[in-house]
Design an enzyme around this catalytic site. Structure first.
Site, PDB file in Angstrom:
ATOM      1  N   TYR A   1      35.124  21.699   4.918  1.00 43.97           N
ATOM      2  CA  TYR A   1      34.197  21.408   6.014  1.00 43.97           C
ATOM      3  C   TYR A   1      34.956  21.537   7.325  1.00 43.97           C
ATOM      4  CZ  TYR A   1      31.143  18.782   9.161  1.00 43.97           C
ATOM      5  OH  TYR A   1      30.342  18.413  10.212  1.00 43.97           O
TER       6      TYR A   1
ATOM      7  N   GLU B   1      29.204  23.811  13.414  1.00 42.77           N
ATOM      8  CA  GLU B   1      29.568  23.274  12.104  1.00 42.77           C
ATOM      9  C   GLU B   1      29.654  24.426  11.112  1.00 42.77           C
ATOM     10  OE1 GLU B   1      27.930  19.416   9.855  1.00 42.77           O
ATOM     11  OE2 GLU B   1      26.588  21.119   9.687  1.00 42.77           O
TER      12      GLU B   1
END
Lengths: 294, 398
Positions: free
Chosen positions: B117, B205
């Site tokens: 991530y 993101e």
């Protein structure tokens, strides 16, 4: 009877010739605020409404008219630069009303304010301003709802502040100073900063803090209150019924400390700090009267 | 403002962040052309483009499962895409009605060795950027934060200094990257930070960021949100706005510079100021009602805007009553009052209207309302207004 602004405030208005600047300068002058200059680049030497001298820059207003405080009504693309200009001109108190300033521009402003050599305080942006009832009104709040007195009010909201102030006034509770710190994610004066000023002000006996969902300004203030403040405080948080995820990106939630940002978490922090909570926005003055006799 | 994955990936590509090769299609005829441009020997990932997470596990309202599918052949990819296109995809982040899929994104499949991530966003506290990374990618980062917070690293990047090599190293070692991967991550982070600043992003993101079987890093999915207040600087981003992803009432509201959010209740409200608008919703709820919307008419609303606000409110069929709560500062009560009268002339006002005015020019405002022929209930306080509107609507609903 106040913090930050009073009869000695010498105000310059950045953006005085704009529509909002003109309307609210008229209102502030009729309230009694000492407006010593306006700034509109290119219109230096002229007079606003045949009365207030217009300067080309804030530093001119400081040197020629002795301004020590500024209020900014400049449109959003240029407002952050107006704040920086005021800092460079040596203005001590900067009130920025403008809504819609890009957040990264405000991040730059914050870094400038944090520099050790800078001695300026910023209130706002995206705020109604600051008023010491009976002495000095800077910003867009309706003056007549206020009353001279000993309750300090700090709020992230504009109109919700008026709501609380009007309740206080109707109950006979006057205000020492009311500060709108603004609804932007990055601002100048925080809830905690304002509470600290009220705590040190011998003429403020009680405090109202109005917050809203998002960020951790209220939690930070509550930590400070727990350690340092003995004056009675009542508080309200707006947004308990707001839908999730509309104001904050989902990764944003993990930046703030876990559990912060919701109305519930903020009410809990306030309860923990001994603040009397108004669960209903029409009961803010009543909440204060539960812990303060006026 | 949010943008689609395929648009976000194009931006990442501009900043030299490696992405799998991909092309998008918005109609049946462009599907073949999109697929033809991919390497024929590779498997194809077909991805429904909506502004909501959880697409892979989502279900279409026609019963078809999965908004992200791995296909072995071009034909299979085309047939899957046709099942998605034009249908509504429901995910845990959408309402039960789902979102209509109007764009399909085709990418070459990657062999995934590990999922990470990676995100950069604005940190309110430090007034800078913060980079968040985790070895636990491909899943909801909030779950990781809750279940294994030690697997998340946060690195604050002050905007006046910018991203420095030690920031990159800290993230690389926390992700347990080795050798060439550290250099690749360094380039990715540099691109990410530059894009964050240059595009006035609030959030970028990449979830997941993957290593493939050869050990190279790729951004497999991307979510980008840009500061709406900075769009005046970015016409190239502004044109990426997809109003199909927004509630039509919200689109109409934004065209009039009104801040409107549709909710599920039956008491509409029109308020000036975001804080007071939230507080008005809160008090409706505390009196047992359900707000139908958030509506901040802002500080400088004019007659036209107030009229538009009424039209938007009344276009919601759930609305059984309206509460107008104005505390005038910039907003003058007489302007709101004129707007109310004007709107009532334009729109047949068939639901009860409670108006509470206070603040600048309140006397003039109340006079305008009282002298109009409108059937409205005037309240002097917020509590009184909330009490009247919730009771009235409750009686109507029987």
């Amino acid at each position: 009877m106040s913090i930050l602004v009073d009869k000695n405030t010498r105000l310059v208005v950045q953006g005085i010739t704009g529509k909002a600047g003109t309307f609210h300068t008229q209102q502030c002058i009729s309230y009694g605020t000492n407006v010593v200059a306006g700034v509109t680049p290119g219109k230096g030497g002229l007079k606003w409404e045949n009365s207030v001298p217009i300067c080309n820059s804030v530093s001119e207003a400081v040197k020629q008219e002795g301004a020590n405080t500024t209020v900014i009504y400049v449109p959003p693309p240029f407002a952050a630069d107006s704040i920086l200009e005021a800092i460079d001109a040596g203005i001590e108190l900067i009130i920025c009303i403008t809504e819609g300033i890009p957040v990264q521009a405000m991040a730059e402003v914050r870094h400038k304010l944090n520099q050790g050599s800078v001695n300026a305080r910023l209130i706002g942006p995206n705020c109604p301003g600051i008023i010491t009832p009976g002495q000095c009104k800077i910003g867009i709040m309706p003056g007549y709802i206020h009353k001279e007195g000993r309750v300090g009010v700090v709020s992230r909201s504009g109109t919700l502040t008026y709501e609380a102030v009007w309740q206080l006034t109707q109950k006979g509770l006057g205000q020492s100073t009311c500060i709108g710190i603004g609804g932007d994610p990055i601002n100048g004066t925080s809830q905690k900063d304002a509470i600290a000023l009220f705590n040190d002000d011998p003429e403020t006996d009680a405090i109202i803090m109005i917050g809203e969902i998002g960020g951790n300004a209220e939690e930070e203030a509550c930590e400070f209150i727990k350690k340092h403040v003995n004056k009675p405080i009542a508080g309200f948080i707006a947004g308990a019924s707001a839908p999730k995820g509309r104001t904050m990106g989902h990764a944003g939630a993990i930046v703030s400390e876990s559990g912060s940002g919701t109305a519930e978490a903020k009410f809990n922090a306030m309860e923990d700090a001994g603040i009397t909570i108004a669960k209903n926005p029409s009961k803010i003055a009543d909440a204060l009267l539960n812990c303060y006799s006026g | 403002m949010n943008i689609h994955e395929y648009q976000a990936k194009a931006l990442l590509n501009e900043y030299n962040i490696p992405i799998p090769k991909g092309f998008h299609a918005q109609c049946e005829s462009s599907i073949d052309r999109a697929i033809e441009q991919l390497e024929s020997s590779q498997k194809i990932v077909v991805k429904a483009q909506i502004h909501a997470g959880g697409r892979g596990k989502g279900t279409f309202t026609n019963g078809f499962k999965g908004g992200v599918q791995l296909c072995k052949t071009s034909n299979e990819a085309k047939s899957i895409a046709l099942k998605m296109l034009g249908n509504h995809l429901v995910t845990k982040q959408t309402s039960a009605l789902g979102r209509k899929v109007q764009t399909i994104y085709f990418t070459e499949a990657c062999s995934i060795n590990h999922e990470y991530y990676l995100a950069i966003l604005l940190d309110r506290e430090s007034a800078g950027a913060v980079i968040i990374a985790s070895t636990e990618g491909g899943m909801n980062i909030e779950d990781v934060a809750r279940n294994s917070p030690e697997k998340i690293v946060r690195v604050r990047v002050p905007l006046d200094l910018g991203l420095k090599p030690h920031h990159s190293r800290l993230i690389a070692f926390n992700l347990e990257l080795k050798g060439q991967q550290i250099k690749e991550l360094h380039l990715i982070l540099n691109g990410l930070y530059r894009m964050f600043i240059e595009k006035d992003a609030e959030l970028i993101e990449i979830n997941p960021l993957i290593t493939d079987s050869a050990g190279s890093l790729f951004a497999l999915d991307a979510k980008v949100s840009v500061d709406s207040n900075a769009l005046f600087k970015h016409p190239e981003i502004t044109k990426l706005r997809d109003t199909n992803e927004e509630d039509p009432k919200e689109v109409e509201a934004s065209a009039h510079n009104l801040n409107y959010i549709a909710l599920e209740g039956n008491i509409a409200c029109m308020v000036n100021g975001a804080g007071l608008a939230m507080a008005t919703m809160d008090i409706i709820k505390s009196y047992g009602g359900e707000p139908a919307n958030f509506l901040d008419v802002g500080g400088g609303a004019n007659e036209e805007q107030v009229t538009a606000a009424f039209k938007i409110i009344l276009s919601d069929p759930n609305v059984k009553g309206i509460l107008v709560n104005i505390f005038g500062g910039i907003m003058q009560c007489d302007i709101i009052a004129k707007g109310i009268v004007l709107a009532a002339k334009n729109v047949s006002l068939s639901v009860p209207l409670v108006v509470r005015l206070e603040g600048t020019n309140v006397k003039a405002g109340k006079k305008i309302l009282n002298e109009s022929s409108l059937k409205l209930i005037s309240a002097d306080s917020l509590a009184e207004a909330a009490d009247i509107i919730t009771k009235t609507v409750a009686e109507l609903s029987g």
